[in-house]
Every structure is written in C-alpha cells, then in structure tokens.
Motif scaffolding. Sequence first.
Motif, short mmCIF file in Angstrom:
data_model
loop_
_atom_site.label_atom_id
_atom_site.label_comp_id
_atom_site.label_asym_id
_atom_site.label_seq_id
_atom_site.Cartn_x
_atom_site.Cartn_y
_atom_site.Cartn_z
N THR A 20 -9.97 2.46 -13.02
CA THR A 20 -9.67 2.74 -11.33
C THR A 20 -9.35 1.80 -10.86
O THR A 20 -9.98 0.46 -10.69
CB THR A 20 -11.01 3.56 -10.99
N LEU A 21 -8.16 1.67 -10.03
CA LEU A 21 -7.57 0.62 -9.40
C LEU A 21 -7.64 0.91 -7.79
O LEU A 21 -7.27 2.14 -7.45
CB LEU A 21 -6.13 0.30 -9.73
N GLU A 22 -8.11 -0.06 -6.99
CA GLU A 22 -8.17 0.08 -5.50
C GLU A 22 -6.60 -0.02 -5.14
O GLU A 22 -5.86 -0.81 -5.52
CB GLU A 22 -9.04 -1.13 -5.08
N TYR A 23 -6.29 0.71 -4.15
CA TYR A 23 -5.04 0.63 -3.60
C TYR A 23 -4.96 1.08 -1.92
O TYR A 23 -6.01 1.65 -1.32
CB TYR A 23 -4.08 1.62 -4.13
N LEU A 43 -6.15 -14.86 -7.55
CA LEU A 43 -7.21 -14.62 -6.99
C LEU A 43 -7.43 -13.53 -5.81
O LEU A 43 -8.23 -13.57 -4.94
CB LEU A 43 -7.92 -15.81 -6.57
N GLY A 44 -6.12 -12.77 -5.74
CA GLY A 44 -6.10 -11.86 -4.69
C GLY A 44 -6.47 -10.57 -4.82
O GLY A 44 -7.08 -10.41 -5.86
N CYS A 45 -6.30 -9.76 -3.89
CA CYS A 45 -6.52 -8.30 -3.90
C CYS A 45 -6.01 -7.46 -2.79
O CYS A 45 -5.19 -8.07 -2.03
CB CYS A 45 -8.14 -7.92 -4.03
N ALA A 46 -6.10 -6.36 -2.86
CA ALA A 46 -5.40 -5.61 -1.71
C ALA A 46 -5.87 -5.96 -0.50
O ALA A 46 -5.33 -5.94 0.49
CB ALA A 46 -5.77 -4.14 -2.18
N ALA A 47 -6.95 -6.36 -0.37
CA ALA A 47 -7.56 -6.54 1.00
C ALA A 47 -7.11 -7.80 1.51
O ALA A 47 -7.12 -8.31 2.74
CB ALA A 47 -9.15 -6.50 1.08
N LEU A 48 -6.95 -8.83 0.51
CA LEU A 48 -6.57 -10.23 0.80
C LEU A 48 -5.20 -10.50 1.46
O LEU A 48 -4.77 -11.52 1.65
CB LEU A 48 -7.05 -11.27 -0.35
N TRP A 49 -4.51 -9.42 1.36
CA TRP A 49 -2.99 -9.40 1.91
C TRP A 49 -3.19 -9.32 3.46
O TRP A 49 -2.48 -9.58 4.42
CB TRP A 49 -2.22 -8.17 1.50
N VAL A 64 4.69 0.82 2.15
CA VAL A 64 4.42 -0.51 1.37
C VAL A 64 3.06 0.17 0.58
O VAL A 64 2.14 0.65 1.20
CB VAL A 64 3.80 -1.56 2.51
N LEU A 65 3.07 -0.14 -0.67
CA LEU A 65 1.90 -0.04 -1.41
C LEU A 65 1.34 -1.35 -1.98
O LEU A 65 2.02 -1.95 -2.51
CB LEU A 65 2.15 0.97 -2.62
N VAL A 66 0.01 -1.29 -1.77
CA VAL A 66 -0.63 -2.59 -2.33
C VAL A 66 -1.87 -2.08 -3.17
O VAL A 66 -2.46 -1.01 -2.93
CB VAL A 66 -1.22 -3.50 -1.31
N TYR A 67 -1.95 -2.92 -4.38
CA TYR A 67 -2.94 -2.35 -5.06
C TYR A 67 -3.80 -3.50 -5.76
O TYR A 67 -3.16 -4.78 -5.93
CB TYR A 67 -2.55 -1.38 -6.25
N SER A 68 -4.98 -3.48 -6.33
CA SER A 68 -5.81 -4.53 -6.74
C SER A 68 -5.64 -4.49 -8.28
O SER A 68 -6.20 -3.32 -8.72
CB SER A 68 -7.04 -4.58 -6.28
N SER A 75 -11.26 -2.73 -7.69
CA SER A 75 -10.81 -2.05 -9.03
C SER A 75 -12.02 -2.69 -10.20
O SER A 75 -12.95 -3.22 -9.89
CB SER A 75 -9.51 -2.77 -9.41
N ASP A 76 -11.91 -1.82 -11.23
CA ASP A 76 -13.05 -1.90 -12.14
C ASP A 76 -12.77 -3.37 -12.83
O ASP A 76 -11.46 -3.84 -12.83
CB ASP A 76 -12.36 -1.00 -13.45
N PRO A 77 -13.74 -3.73 -13.45
CA PRO A 77 -13.89 -5.39 -13.84
C PRO A 77 -12.86 -5.22 -15.10
O PRO A 77 -12.54 -4.22 -15.78
CB PRO A 77 -15.29 -5.45 -14.30
#
Length: 275
Positions: A20-23, A43-49, A64-68, A75-77
């Motif tokens: 499962t991926l965050e988006y 070291l980024g992720c969706a929220a860090l944009w 615009v689509l962003v995902y972690s 997202s899952d480890p």
Amino acid sequence: MVALDWSEVPKTPLVVDGVTLEYSCFGPPPQQAPTIVMLHEGLGCAALWRDFPARVAARTGMGVLVYSRQGYGQSDPAKLPRPLDFMTREAVDVLPHVLDQAGIARCILFGHSDGATIAAIYAGSVEDFRVRGLILMAPHFFTEEMGLKEIAKAREVFARTDMKERMAKYHKDPENAFRGWNDTWLDPGFKAWNVGEVIDYLRIPVLAIQGRDDQYGTLAQIEEIESRSYAPVDTVILEDCKHAPHQEQSEQTLDAVAEFTARLERIEAAEVVPS
C-alpha cells in the motif's frame, strides 16, 4: 484494478504487488488534462513536497499525482537491505503500475534526486507513449565522492540528533526510511553504480534543473544529460541553491516547470492533424 480516488486526501488505496502506497492528487483528473507525476527524493515522501504540487497544478492547469514509495511517508515499510539497483526496480516494477491505476493517458514525469533518476530510468527503459516529457531536478546518474561524503554526514546526524523524531512527523517508520536510503548509498558496492546509459535511449523532451551549490551532486550530472541525450534538453542552473530547488528557489523552479509544460502542450497541439 481499483482506480485512484483523485483528491488531496484520497479514500481509495493505491496497492502495487500487495504494497500500500500513500498518494495525493491535485488539479484536474487524467481524463480532463495531462498529469504531472512527481517522484520524491531519497528521504522524501508525498507530504514533504508541501504545497509545491498544488502550486504546480494551479500554474500549469495539469493534474498532479504525488505518491510515497515503499518505505517512505505513510506507505508500507520496505524490506531491508534494499538491493543496489533499487531505483531501477522502482522504475521498472512499480511506476508502470502506479500509472495504470491512476488512469494516466498523457503525463510528464517530474522527479527530484533519486526520484529524478527513477523517472529517467523509466523513460529510457520502458516504451510508454503516455510519457511525453521529463523534468529531472537534481538527478543522479553516477556516484560522486562529495555526494557520498554528505550522505555519510547524514548518518552521523541521524545517530546523534533528534533527526529520527523529526522524520517521524512525515514517515510512519523513520528508521526504515533512513536506512533504506543511507545504507544503500553507503554500501561499498554502490560506488560503482552508474545508470547513465538510460540517457542514450531518451526520446522525449527533458527539463534538467539543478542548484549550482548542490551538496549531493555536481553539474557533471546535468552535463551527462546534455552530452548523451538525442532528445531536446533544456537546462536551468539556479544560483544560491543547493539540493532542493523547489524549496530554495521555488518561484524560479515553478517558472521553469510552467514554461516547459506549456511548450510541450503547444508541440502536442501542433502535431494534431485536423480531420
């Protein structure tokens, strides 16, 4: 296949091979406009944009689509240690499934740092006519000693400061996120890593952006694109800027992105033959 919930706070999960991926999504959905798919740094992720995806959508009129990626954000480890070709695997094994689930018809891949490398690998390895352009911000195609030294410094900071606690604001498993990036880049076998050959196969326009003072890579990374690409390459080198142009010189970066995407749209329109 479950379609994505095109919203900033989606309720439908994005699942690739059981992961499962965050988006988050901004602007018009793919059936209404081209989509800019943003791929985050090591070291980024969706929220860090932060607010940059929303600003890109508003400025360009595109979705615009962003995902972690796995191991980042919510997202899952990831399974550790990551393989040394993790960026190639991410490009070839994961990204196409993300594009499929999003219902992408036409898109531009916009990557930062490791994300830029993943975008370039995808465009240079996979024949996907949905991808019409690349925005590569602070990309890596080979290792450089100065960059590896900075990554080694980050390991010390993570061990001796509250960096883990600060990362926990954005990453569900900050230890997994940090180790998945840092341990791989500092693996002795990674020094020989080089994916510059993917540039030889690019056949779509490229916008390359880098800060002149980038602490993780020299302008040799940009010169590699300019010297090897058969496709058109626009280069923007930002003064007083390190590794994060979208944060340190956000207006100039946004201007460059908007100009590039608008030109691509004009080219697309000119190539449409009236019936």
